[in-house]
Write an enzyme that holds these catalytic residues in place. Structure first.
Site, PDB file in Angstrom:
ATOM      1  N   LYS A 116      -7.079 -45.239  -8.953  1.00 14.51           N
ATOM      2  CA  LYS A 116      -6.770 -46.401  -8.116  1.00 14.51           C
ATOM      3  C   LYS A 116      -5.453 -47.039  -8.578  1.00 14.51           C
ATOM      4  CE  LYS A 116     -11.560 -47.965  -7.128  1.00 14.51           C
ATOM      5  NZ  LYS A 116     -12.454 -49.111  -7.056  1.00 14.51           N
ATOM      6  N   GLU A 152     -20.225 -38.907 -11.246  1.00 14.71           N
ATOM      7  CA  GLU A 152     -19.460 -40.071 -11.709  1.00 14.71           C
ATOM      8  C   GLU A 152     -20.139 -40.656 -12.959  1.00 14.71           C
ATOM      9  OE1 GLU A 152     -17.120 -42.506  -8.752  1.00 14.71           O
ATOM     10  OE2 GLU A 152     -18.563 -43.988  -9.397  1.00 14.71           O
ATOM     11  N   GLY A 192     -21.594 -49.624  -8.678  1.00 12.21           N
ATOM     12  CA  GLY A 192     -21.338 -49.287  -7.271  1.00 12.21           C
ATOM     13  C   GLY A 192     -22.221 -48.148  -6.785  1.00 12.21           C
ATOM     14  N   ARG A 193     -22.326 -47.081  -7.585  1.00  9.98           N
ATOM     15  CA  ARG A 193     -23.076 -45.906  -7.128  1.00  9.98           C
ATOM     16  C   ARG A 193     -24.589 -46.112  -7.189  1.00  9.98           C
ATOM     17  NH1 ARG A 193     -20.089 -45.209 -11.448  1.00  9.98           N
ATOM     18  NH2 ARG A 193     -20.938 -44.630 -13.487  1.00  9.98           N
ATOM     19  N   HIS A 233     -27.627 -19.280   5.421  1.00  6.03           N
ATOM     20  CA  HIS A 233     -26.693 -18.474   6.221  1.00  6.03           C
ATOM     21  C   HIS A 233     -25.264 -18.698   5.769  1.00  6.03           C
ATOM     22  CE1 HIS A 233     -29.875 -17.405   9.100  1.00  6.03           C
ATOM     23  NE2 HIS A 233     -30.386 -18.542   8.656  1.00  6.03           N
ATOM     24  N   LYS A 247     -17.510 -54.357  -3.877  1.00  3.79           N
ATOM     25  CA  LYS A 247     -17.977 -55.118  -5.039  1.00  3.79           C
ATOM     26  C   LYS A 247     -16.830 -55.951  -5.608  1.00  3.79           C
ATOM     27  CE  LYS A 247     -19.907 -54.156  -9.600  1.00  3.79           C
ATOM     28  NZ  LYS A 247     -20.411 -53.110 -10.490  1.00  3.79           N
ATOM     29  N   GLU A 296      -8.382 -49.010  -0.239  1.00  2.78           N
ATOM     30  CA  GLU A 296      -8.833 -48.385   1.004  1.00  2.78           C
ATOM     31  C   GLU A 296      -9.588 -49.383   1.875  1.00  2.78           C
ATOM     32  OE1 GLU A 296      -9.191 -47.142  -2.029  1.00  2.78           O
ATOM     33  OE2 GLU A 296      -9.142 -44.945  -2.044  1.00  2.78           O
TER      34      GLU A 296
HETATM   35  C1  G6Q Z   1     -19.076 -46.481  -8.111  1.00  2.00           C
HETATM   36  C2  G6Q Z   1     -17.645 -46.484  -8.279  1.00  2.00           C
HETATM   37  C3  G6Q Z   1     -16.818 -46.434  -7.024  1.00  2.00           C
HETATM   38  C4  G6Q Z   1     -16.819 -47.750  -6.235  1.00  2.00           C
HETATM   39  C5  G6Q Z   1     -15.715 -47.688  -5.200  1.00  2.00           C
HETATM   40  C6  G6Q Z   1     -15.641 -48.934  -4.338  1.00  2.00           C
HETATM   41  O1  G6Q Z   1     -19.878 -46.559  -9.012  1.00  2.00           O
HETATM   42  O2  G6Q Z   1     -17.276 -47.547  -9.088  1.00  2.00           O
HETATM   43  O3  G6Q Z   1     -17.235 -45.406  -6.168  1.00  2.00           O
HETATM   44  O4  G6Q Z   1     -18.055 -47.985  -5.646  1.00  2.00           O
HETATM   45  O5  G6Q Z   1     -14.484 -47.480  -5.839  1.00  2.00           O
HETATM   46  O6  G6Q Z   1     -15.444 -50.066  -5.111  1.00  2.00           O
HETATM   47  P1  G6Q Z   1     -15.624 -51.500  -4.502  1.00  2.00           P
HETATM   48  O7  G6Q Z   1     -17.027 -51.666  -4.037  1.00  2.00           O
HETATM   49  O8  G6Q Z   1     -15.242 -52.468  -5.579  1.00  2.00           O
HETATM   50  O9  G6Q Z   1     -14.682 -51.588  -3.326  1.00  2.00           O
END
Ligand code: G6Q
Length: 522
Positions: free
Chosen positions: A513, A355, A269-270, A386, A209, A215
Site C-alpha cells: 500500500k 495472509e 480485517g480478514r 474437469h 477499517k 482503492e
Molecule cells: C486484512 C487485511 C487487508 C484489509 C484491506 C482493507 O486482514 O488487513 O485485506 O482488510 O487492506 O483495509 P481497510 O478495511 O482498512 O480498508
C-alpha cells in the site's frame, strides 16, 4: 499471558514425528484400511451435523498421537485461552484478537484494556438489526423517497472478500435486495457495476477499517461523484453508510454520524465479516439469518475451546495439514466444496490462511528454518474435476485435499444431488486407491483392447495414496456456514501457534500500500 515461544522443530514430538515419517512415508493407505476394517469410523469425528472423515490420510495412531503431543508441547491450550480471553496476542500491533467476541452472546464480560467490550458489540448488532430490517421492509428509503432495490459494498481485502463470499454462499436465503461488490481500484470494475444502477434506489455501504485504503476511497469518491450528478450533497445522508474504526475520516467524507457503523482494532480485517463489515450480509439475507450465522460460528468456537485435541475438528485439520506441509513437504492444499454456492470459499480462505500464516520470522523475530503457511487453492466440485484435478490425481506433487459436501440440496432435486455426491465420494476413493496395473489390464481386456495393454499400461495406472479429508454437513444453512468459516479460522490459528509465528499482522500487505503511494507522487 503471552503466547509461548517455542521452535516446534526443537520439541520432542517433532523429533518423534521426523523419525516416524522416515519409517512410514511409503506406507500405502490401502494397507492401512486392510489392516484395520474399522479405520473409517476410528478416524471420523462428529460435531453436531458436521462429520469429518480423515481416514484417507497417510497417518496411523502413532502419527496422530505424536501430532497431538506437538500441539500440547507448543502450548496450544494456553494460546486458545489467551485468544478468547482478550490477551494482546497480536503482539506486533499490540492488539487483542477478538473476532470470537463478536459472536459470543453469553453474559461473560470480555475485557480489552480493562473495559468490557460486550456492550459495544451488542449495541452495534442492534444497530445492524434495526438498519437492515428497515432497509428490507422499505421504511428506510433513498433520497427521492423510493425503497432501495440495490446495495453496493465498496471495500477491499477483508472489507470485501468475507461479505462477498457469504452473500454468494447464502444466495438461497436472499431477499429482494440485489447486492454488488466493488473492490478493485480498476475504474472499469466501478463503472461496470454502477452502469445499470439507479442512484435513487441504491444504497452504498463503504467498508474500510482504517478509512485510508486507496482503492476504497478512490472507488467511493467515484461513486459519490456519479451519485452527485443526480443528487445533492445533503442526499448523501440517505444513500451512503460506512463501516469503520476511523470515525473522523468518515465524517470528513460527508457521511452522517448516524450512518456510521463502528468497528474495533481488536478485529482483524480478514476476520471481520462477523462485525458490521458483514452489514451487506444482513441486508442480503435479513438479520435473523445473519444472527444464525454468528450463532453457528460461536458453536464452533465453543467446540474449539472446550474439546480435547483428539476430538477437536479445527485442531485435527490443522495437525494433518502440518504433517503434510512440514514432513511430506507438500506446498499446497486444495479445497473442494461440492456446492456451487461456495464458489468463493477458496478465494476467501486464501486470505484467511495465507495472509495470517504467510510469515517467515518467528515470535523471537528470528528467521524461520522450517515451512510455515500453506498455499491454498481450489474450486467447486464437480467443475474442478474437469479442470485441475488431473494434476492432483496423476501429477508429481502431493496435494492434500479437503472435500466439503452437503447431504441435502437446497432446491431438493435428488437426481442432481445423487450425481454430485457420487462424484465427491468417487474422487476421494480414486485419490487414495489409485488404479493398479492389474486393474488396468482387466479394464482394457474387457474393453477388447488387449493389443493396447503394453502401450497404455503406464499412463492408465494411478499411484493413488493421495490424501483427503471429507467434511459432510447436513445442509448449507447460515448456521452451518458460520460453523464452517469458524472451523477454518481456528485451523489457521492452531497452525500459527505451532509454527511459532504471529498470525494477526500483515506487514506485507501494508508495504504494498505504501509503495503504491510513492509511485502516485511521481
Ligand atoms: C486484512 C487485511 C487487508 C484489509 C484491506 C482493507 O486482514 O488487513 O485485506 O482488510 O487492506 O483495509 P481497510 O478495511 O482498512 O480498508
Amino acid at each position: 499471558m503471552k503466547l509461548k515461544n517455542i521452535n516446534p522443530t526443537s520439541t520432542r514430538a517433532w523429533s518423534t514425528l521426523q523419525q516416524h515419517f522416515n519409517e512410514t512415508k511409503d506406507v500405502k493407505m490401502q494397507e492401512l484400511f486392510k489392516k484395520n476394517p474399522n479405520r473409517k469410523s476410528d478416524y471420523t469425528l462428529k460435531f453436531d451435523d458436521f462429520t469429518l472423515d480423515f481416514s484417507k490420510n497417510r497417518i496411523n495412531n502413532q502419527t496422530f498421537n505424536s501430532l497431538i503431543d506437538l500441539a500440547k508441547e507448543t502450548g496450544l491450550k494456553e494460546a486458545i485461552e489467551a485468544q478468547f480471553s482478550g490477551e494482546k496476542i497480536n503482539v506486533t500491533e499490540n492488539r487483542a484478537v477478538l473476532h470470537t467476541a463478536l459472536r459470543d452472546k453469553s453474559n461473560t464480560p470480555i475485557l480489552v484494556d480493562e473495559k468490557n467490550i460486550k456492550p459495544e458489540v451488542a449495541a452495534t448488532l442492534s444497530k445492524i438489526k434495526d438498519f437492515s430490517d428497515n432497509v428490507i421492509n422499505g421504511k428506510f428509503k433513498g433520497y427521492t423517497n423510493k425503497p432501495f432495490t440495490d446495495v453496493v459494498n465498496i471495500g477491499i481485502g477483508g472489507s470485501d472478500l468475507g461479505p462477498k463470499m457469504a452473500v454468494e454462499a447464502l444466495k438461497f436465503y436472499q431477499n429482494h435486495l440485489k447486492c454488488h461488490f466493488i473492490s478493485n481500484v480498476d475504474g472499469d470494475h466501478v463503472y461496470e457495476t454502477i452502469k445499470n444502477l439507479n442512484p435513487e434506489t441504491t444504497l452504498f455501504v463503504i467498508v474500510s477499517k482504517t478509512f485510508t485504503t486507496q482503492e476504497t476511497l478512490t472507488n467511493a469518491l467515484t461513486v459519490q461523484k456519479w451519485f452527485l450528478e443526480k443528487a445533492t450533497v445533503a442526499d448523501i445522508a440517505h444513500n451512503f453508510v460506512a463501516v469503520s474504526t476511523n470515525l473522523e475520516a468518515v465524517k470528513d467524507f460527508g457521511i452522517s454520524p448516524n450512518n456510521i457503523f463502528p468497528m474495533w482494532d481488536w478485529v482483524g480485517g480478514r476476520y471481520s465479516l462477523w462485525s458490521a463489515v458483514g452489514l451487506t450480509i444482513a441486508l442480503s439475507v435479513g438479520y435473523k439469518n445473519f444472527d444464525d450465522f454468528l450463532t453457528g460460528a460461536n458453536q464452533m468456537d465453543v467446540h474449539f475451546k472446550n474439546t480435547s485435541f483428539d476430538k477437536n475438528l479445527p485442531v485435527v485439520l490443522a495437525l494433518i495439514s502440518i504433517w503434510y506441509n512440514n514432513f511430506f513437504n507438500s506446498e499446497t492444499e486444495v479445497l473442494l466444496p461440492y456446492t456451487q454456492y461456495l464458489e468463493l470459499l477458496p478465494m476467501y480462505l486464501q486470505q484467511t490462511i495465507m495472509e495470517s500464516n504467510g510469515k517467515s520470522v518467528d515470535r523471537n523475530g528470528d528467521a524461520i528454518n522450517y515451512q510455515t503457511g500453506t498455499i491454498v487453492w481450489g474450486s467447486t466440485g464437480t467443475n474442478a474435476q474437469h479442470a485441475f484435478m488431473q494434476l492432483v490425481h496423476q501429477g508429481t506433487k502431493l496435494i492434500p485435499a479437503d472435500f466439503i459436501g452437503f447431504l441435502e440440496p437446497l432446491h431438493g432435486d435428488s437426481n442432481h444431488h445423487a450425481k454430485l455426491m457420487a462424484n465427491l465420494y468417487g474422487q476421494t476413493e480414486a485419490l487414495y486407491k489409485g488404479k493398479t496395473k492389474g486393474e488396468v489390464n482387466i479394464e482394457l481386456k474387457l474393453a477388447d483392447k488387449t493389443h493396447d495393454i503394453e502401450k497404455l499400461l503406464p499412463f492408465k495406472t494411478f499411484a493413488g495414496n493421495k490424501p483427503s479429508n471429507t467434511l459432510l454437513i447436513q445442509k448449507l444453512t447460515p448456521n452451518a456456514l458460520g460453523r464452517l468459516i469458524a472451523l477454518y479460522e481456528h485451523k489457521t490459528f492452531v497452525q500459527g501457534v505451532i509454527w511459532n509465528i504471529y498470525s494477526f499482522d500483515q506487514f506485507g500487505v501494508e508495504l504494498g500500500k505504501e509503495l503504491a503511494k510513492n509511485y502516485l507522487k511521481c
